[in-house]
Motif scaffolding. Sequence first.
Motif, PDB file in Angstrom:
ATOM      1  N   SER A 126       0.926  -1.072  -0.139  1.00 16.71           N
ATOM      2  CA  SER A 126       0.059  -0.262   0.066  1.00 16.71           C
ATOM      3  C   SER A 126       0.765   1.299   0.084  1.00 16.71           C
ATOM      4  N   GLY A 127       0.368   2.303  -0.360  1.00 16.75           N
ATOM      5  CA  GLY A 127       0.936   3.702  -0.591  1.00 16.75           C
ATOM      6  C   GLY A 127       2.451   3.396  -1.358  1.00 16.75           C
ATOM      7  N   ASP A 128       3.550   3.685  -0.787  1.00 12.71           N
ATOM      8  CA  ASP A 128       4.835   3.738  -1.350  1.00 12.71           C
ATOM      9  C   ASP A 128       5.451   2.591  -0.608  1.00 12.71           C
ATOM     10  N   ALA A 129       6.162   1.559  -1.597  1.00 13.29           N
ATOM     11  CA  ALA A 129       6.670   0.610  -1.155  1.00 13.29           C
ATOM     12  C   ALA A 129       7.987   0.576  -0.191  1.00 13.29           C
ATOM     13  N   ILE A 163       8.289   3.257   1.732  1.00 18.50           N
ATOM     14  CA  ILE A 163       7.932   3.909   3.131  1.00 18.50           C
ATOM     15  C   ILE A 163       7.188   2.944   3.985  1.00 18.50           C
ATOM     16  N   TYR A 164       7.783   2.328   4.953  1.00 20.46           N
ATOM     17  CA  TYR A 164       7.100   1.302   5.926  1.00 20.46           C
ATOM     18  C   TYR A 164       6.633   0.298   4.948  1.00 20.46           C
ATOM     19  N   GLY A 165       7.081  -0.152   4.013  1.00 22.48           N
ATOM     20  CA  GLY A 165       6.996  -1.270   2.815  1.00 22.48           C
ATOM     21  C   GLY A 165       7.890  -2.478   2.995  1.00 22.48           C
TER      22      GLY A 165
HETATM   23  N1  SAH Z   1       3.430   1.809   2.832  1.00 23.78           N
HETATM   24  C1  SAH Z   1       2.544   2.537   3.259  1.00 23.78           C
HETATM   25  C2  SAH Z   1       2.442   2.459   4.785  1.00 23.78           C
HETATM   26  C3  SAH Z   1       2.142   1.356   5.353  1.00 23.78           C
HETATM   27  S1  SAH Z   1       2.162   1.291   7.171  1.00 23.78           S
HETATM   28  C4  SAH Z   1       2.500   4.088   2.530  1.00 23.78           C
HETATM   29  O1  SAH Z   1       3.411   4.444   2.079  1.00 23.78           O
HETATM   30  O2  SAH Z   1       1.211   4.590   2.831  1.00 23.78           O
HETATM   31  C5  SAH Z   1       0.873   1.196   7.453  1.00 23.78           C
HETATM   32  C6  SAH Z   1       0.163   2.587   8.086  1.00 23.78           C
HETATM   33  O3  SAH Z   1       0.041   3.503   7.164  1.00 23.78           O
HETATM   34  C7  SAH Z   1      -1.155   2.595   8.614  1.00 23.78           C
HETATM   35  O4  SAH Z   1      -1.396   2.301   9.960  1.00 23.78           O
HETATM   36  C8  SAH Z   1      -1.819   3.955   8.334  1.00 23.78           C
HETATM   37  O5  SAH Z   1      -1.157   4.780   9.541  1.00 23.78           O
HETATM   38  C9  SAH Z   1      -1.061   4.253   6.936  1.00 23.78           C
HETATM   39  N2  SAH Z   1      -2.016   4.056   5.988  1.00 23.78           N
HETATM   40  C10 SAH Z   1      -1.760   3.347   4.954  1.00 23.78           C
HETATM   41  N3  SAH Z   1      -2.913   3.246   4.001  1.00 23.78           N
HETATM   42  C11 SAH Z   1      -3.541   4.141   4.564  1.00 23.78           C
HETATM   43  C12 SAH Z   1      -5.154   4.546   4.237  1.00 23.78           C
HETATM   44  N4  SAH Z   1      -5.572   3.926   2.919  1.00 23.78           N
HETATM   45  N5  SAH Z   1      -5.842   5.223   4.732  1.00 23.78           N
HETATM   46  C13 SAH Z   1      -5.158   6.021   6.065  1.00 23.78           C
HETATM   47  N6  SAH Z   1      -4.031   5.543   6.634  1.00 23.78           N
HETATM   48  C14 SAH Z   1      -3.088   4.733   5.809  1.00 23.78           C
END
Ligand code: SAH
Length: 242
Positions: A81-84, A86-88
């Motif tokens: 999710s998000g960016d791989a 960043i906490y990925g």
């Molecule tokens: N790689 C991800 C982060 C993973 S860590 C990124 O870059 O976004 C997981 C945390 O990311 C969650 O506890 C929350 O704080 C945040 N997060 C990720 N997706 C989210 C979403 N769709 N809505 C709200 N918070 C989100």
Amino acid sequence: MKNSIYIVGMGPGREEMMTAEAIHILEQSDVIVGYTLYLDLLSVRFKEKELLSTPMRQEKERCRLCFQEAEKGKRVALVCSGDAGIYGMASLMYELGKEYPEIELFVIAGITAASSGAAVLGAPLNHDFCVISLSDLLTPWERIEKRLNAAAEGDFVIVLYNPSSRKRKDYLMRACDILLRSIEGERVCGYVENIGRKGTKVETCKLKELREREVNMFTTVFIGSSGSEIINGKLITKRGYQ
Ligand code: SAH
């Protein structure tokens, strides 16, 4: 030719929030590996692909699965999710990749929750900010506390990832109490739940109120700096233009 694995950030959830590059890479892949929740989000569009998952907490196994599939000659995409990066899973893939020198890794950037959440709230990250995860699964709490103190001392806008989980219900309150030692209770804050997914919820409040709020693990929290304020319901951080 070397086999490749693409480590793809898919953004917060909705397909419109994925980059065109990420979609292109997934279209080109034979196998998509990921945590079940993210595969569910992709399963309609990419139903003809082989979708493989391992449960939460089995991150190493998930990464190994990618290498095993790539060794078979398949085009593999690992989704986060998000960016791989960043906490990925990107860094773990490079660590394990030492054992698979014949496989090449590529990271495809995605929109991280700090960025997509900021857009929902207004413009809270328009000046210096820092990002801290409240998860103490892989980081000792003492170090998290030190970073919270340092961020407050530096007058950064602070973005909190992993603010809560079933086992860590009071972590946001603990973090706020640490910040309240040096930041005034009136400081403006905001948080967004389910960014880019069904049931998006956005709230703004004061730091002293934030400590009482219950948030879940799909929430990203923003604590303003001394340059932040609420304008027409939006959380913004001024850049200082005259
Ligand atoms: N790689 C991800 C982060 C993973 S860590 C990124 O870059 O976004 C997981 C945390 O990311 C969650 O506890 C929350 O704080 C945040 N997060 C990720 N997706 C989210 C979403 N769709 N809505 C709200 N918070 C989100």
